[in-house]
Design a protein around this motif. Sequence first.
Motif, PDB file in Angstrom:
ATOM      1  N   GLN A  90       0.841  -1.207   0.000  1.00 21.66           N
ATOM      2  CA  GLN A  90       0.000   0.000   0.000  1.00 21.66           C
ATOM      3  C   GLN A  90       0.867   1.244   0.000  1.00 21.66           C
ATOM      4  O   GLN A  90       1.933   1.255   0.587  1.00 21.66           O
ATOM      5  N   GLU A  92       0.362   5.737   0.448  1.00 20.45           N
ATOM      6  CA  GLU A  92      -0.587   6.818   0.705  1.00 20.45           C
ATOM      7  C   GLU A  92      -0.942   7.474  -0.619  1.00 20.45           C
ATOM      8  O   GLU A  92      -0.077   7.687  -1.455  1.00 20.45           O
ATOM      9  N   ILE A  94      -1.280  10.433  -2.710  1.00 21.77           N
ATOM     10  CA  ILE A  94      -0.749  11.788  -2.535  1.00 21.77           C
ATOM     11  C   ILE A  94      -1.824  12.850  -2.744  1.00 21.77           C
ATOM     12  O   ILE A  94      -1.660  13.991  -2.358  1.00 21.77           O
ATOM     13  N   GLN A  95      -2.938  12.482  -3.366  1.00 18.67           N
ATOM     14  CA  GLN A  95      -3.986  13.481  -3.623  1.00 18.67           C
ATOM     15  C   GLN A  95      -5.076  13.446  -2.575  1.00 18.67           C
ATOM     16  O   GLN A  95      -5.974  14.290  -2.583  1.00 18.67           O
ATOM     17  N   TRP A  96      -5.056  12.450  -1.698  1.00 19.94           N
ATOM     18  CA  TRP A  96      -6.095  12.381  -0.671  1.00 19.94           C
ATOM     19  C   TRP A  96      -5.556  11.722   0.583  1.00 19.94           C
ATOM     20  O   TRP A  96      -5.431  10.505   0.634  1.00 19.94           O
ATOM     21  N   TYR A  97      -5.244  12.533   1.598  1.00 21.68           N
ATOM     22  CA  TYR A  97      -4.841  11.932   2.856  1.00 21.68           C
ATOM     23  C   TYR A  97      -6.090  11.286   3.453  1.00 21.68           C
ATOM     24  O   TYR A  97      -7.093  11.978   3.679  1.00 21.68           O
ATOM     25  N   GLY A  98      -6.035   9.985   3.702  1.00 21.05           N
ATOM     26  CA  GLY A  98      -7.223   9.251   4.130  1.00 21.05           C
ATOM     27  C   GLY A  98      -7.425   8.023   3.261  1.00 21.05           C
ATOM     28  O   GLY A  98      -8.270   7.198   3.542  1.00 21.05           O
ATOM     29  N   ALA A  99      -6.637   7.921   2.175  1.00 19.13           N
ATOM     30  CA  ALA A  99      -6.759   6.765   1.288  1.00 19.13           C
ATOM     31  C   ALA A  99      -5.407   6.084   1.132  1.00 19.13           C
ATOM     32  O   ALA A  99      -4.376   6.747   1.036  1.00 19.13           O
ATOM     33  N   ASN A 100      -5.415   4.750   1.148  1.00 16.79           N
ATOM     34  CA  ASN A 100      -4.235   3.981   0.774  1.00 16.79           C
ATOM     35  C   ASN A 100      -4.544   3.265  -0.521  1.00 16.79           C
ATOM     36  O   ASN A 100      -5.616   2.671  -0.670  1.00 16.79           O
ATOM     37  N   ILE A 101      -3.613   3.330  -1.449  1.00 18.97           N
ATOM     38  CA  ILE A 101      -3.852   2.789  -2.792  1.00 18.97           C
ATOM     39  C   ILE A 101      -2.698   1.864  -3.189  1.00 18.97           C
ATOM     40  O   ILE A 101      -1.678   1.816  -2.485  1.00 18.97           O
ATOM     41  N   PRO A 102      -2.819   1.135  -4.297  1.00 19.92           N
ATOM     42  CA  PRO A 102      -1.740   0.238  -4.702  1.00 19.92           C
ATOM     43  C   PRO A 102      -0.407   0.958  -4.916  1.00 19.92           C
ATOM     44  O   PRO A 102      -0.359   2.007  -5.562  1.00 19.92           O
TER      45      PRO A 102
END
Lengths: 155, 317
Positions: A90, A92, A94-102
């Motif tokens: 995972q 972070e 970078i465009q939305w603190y609150g989401a973890n992405i691939p």
Amino acid sequence: MKTLVGLSFLSIFLLISCSKENLYNESASFADSTKITRVLEEKVITAMADRKKKTISTLYGNDIASEHARNSADHQYPSGSELSLVTWSQKEDIQWYGANIPGEIKSIEIVKYQTPDSATLEHYEGKTLQLRKTNFEISMSRIGYISGLRGAVLP
Amino acid sequence: MKTAKRKTLLILSLAIVLFTGLQFAGSDIKKTPVSTTLPFPHDVGIILKKACYDCHSNESQLLWFDKIAPASWIVSRDISDARKVLNFSVWDSLSPADQKGKLFEAFNQISLGAMPLKQYSALHPEAKLTASDITILKTYITSLVSVKTSDTSRINAANKQYDGWITTKTNTPKVKPAPNGIEYIPDFKNWKAISTSDRFDNGTMRVIVANDIAVKAIKENHINPWPNGATFAKIAWEELIDSAGNVQIGEFKQVEFMIKDDKNYEKTAGWGWARWKGMQLAPYGKTETFTQECINCHKPVKDNDFVFTLPLHLKSK
């Protein structure tokens, strides 16, 4: 002088290629050369994350497998079914603190049903997707785990 | 020569009269008393006060030049727009979940440089946030993230929804269009995934899928701007978290769409926005202005054609 011109062309080129990189999640994508790129174009069956190991995974299926996962609660996949579990580390968003992405690809496990009672596992590892040998017991347990994942509700 | 001078004088005095008159027209920003003491830690409260309160509270403390028309008209329009979407003076009226959502949205607007508004911080340098202000805010919102495991009631709810869905396939409900006229697109289930997102801010797992036009654009490297017809769906499910930190998909919550068409949807940033909630697929929004909420939150990524997701780079075979 020539080298200077050359260098500035090079830097412009680098700038352009960087800006292109920014539009895609390249680290999570497959390198061009892999033979299994089709996996990412199959249908999504479900997704999951492991907060401790910091991974995120998506389970894809070919038409036969996704059709089955969306229409019956048993996990008896018909012959020809292919399930692919793609796991990324995972990162972070970078465009939305609150989401973890691939982030980087960690592994791809492909379960192929030759018949409803016999399936094989192919296990690829790392960004370069090296095919790894897995022993019988681990294969059986991974096939059981992956086939046991429930399809996400899609109204 | 004389007439020219007289003309200038006339114009000047007219301008003065007009300017003075303007001061009485329109704009009227009232300072309404604050209703609550805020539930924020002291240092967080100070930051929000200095950078956001002039617009997002009933305690606007305008400087002299903000009160002079026509500048004051712009300021007062900003303030009334700002209060409508976020007003710290009526913070109590939001549910705890909405409060958390607004704070994450606020933080992201700040960190992407969208808030406070540029034209405002240029004139009010004291409102600019420092790196340490941002760290304080980030630490605070991170402390609000729920880390508890899902209880059996959530698991049961997910099981019940799944059982209902898997057994009754034939009678898909007739889905009503969104208030802006956009029709539901059931085929999104067969689109290709371009990202998966574990939203720890609100405990949902999301998969973002794209239609064929968007996938073709991805393969041909034509994604900023996206071509007309490119469409995304974002599907959200509640997360079920166990004590080992495993996150599984639980109840289906909603699906939302962005449909690119720079002519038809020119007024809404070039995209058609729509959301349907729950198994009933109830259209979201009371009137067609619900899209303002979508656009406001997506605005910080306007240079990315209003799209947050950086897609997986699907390649042609």
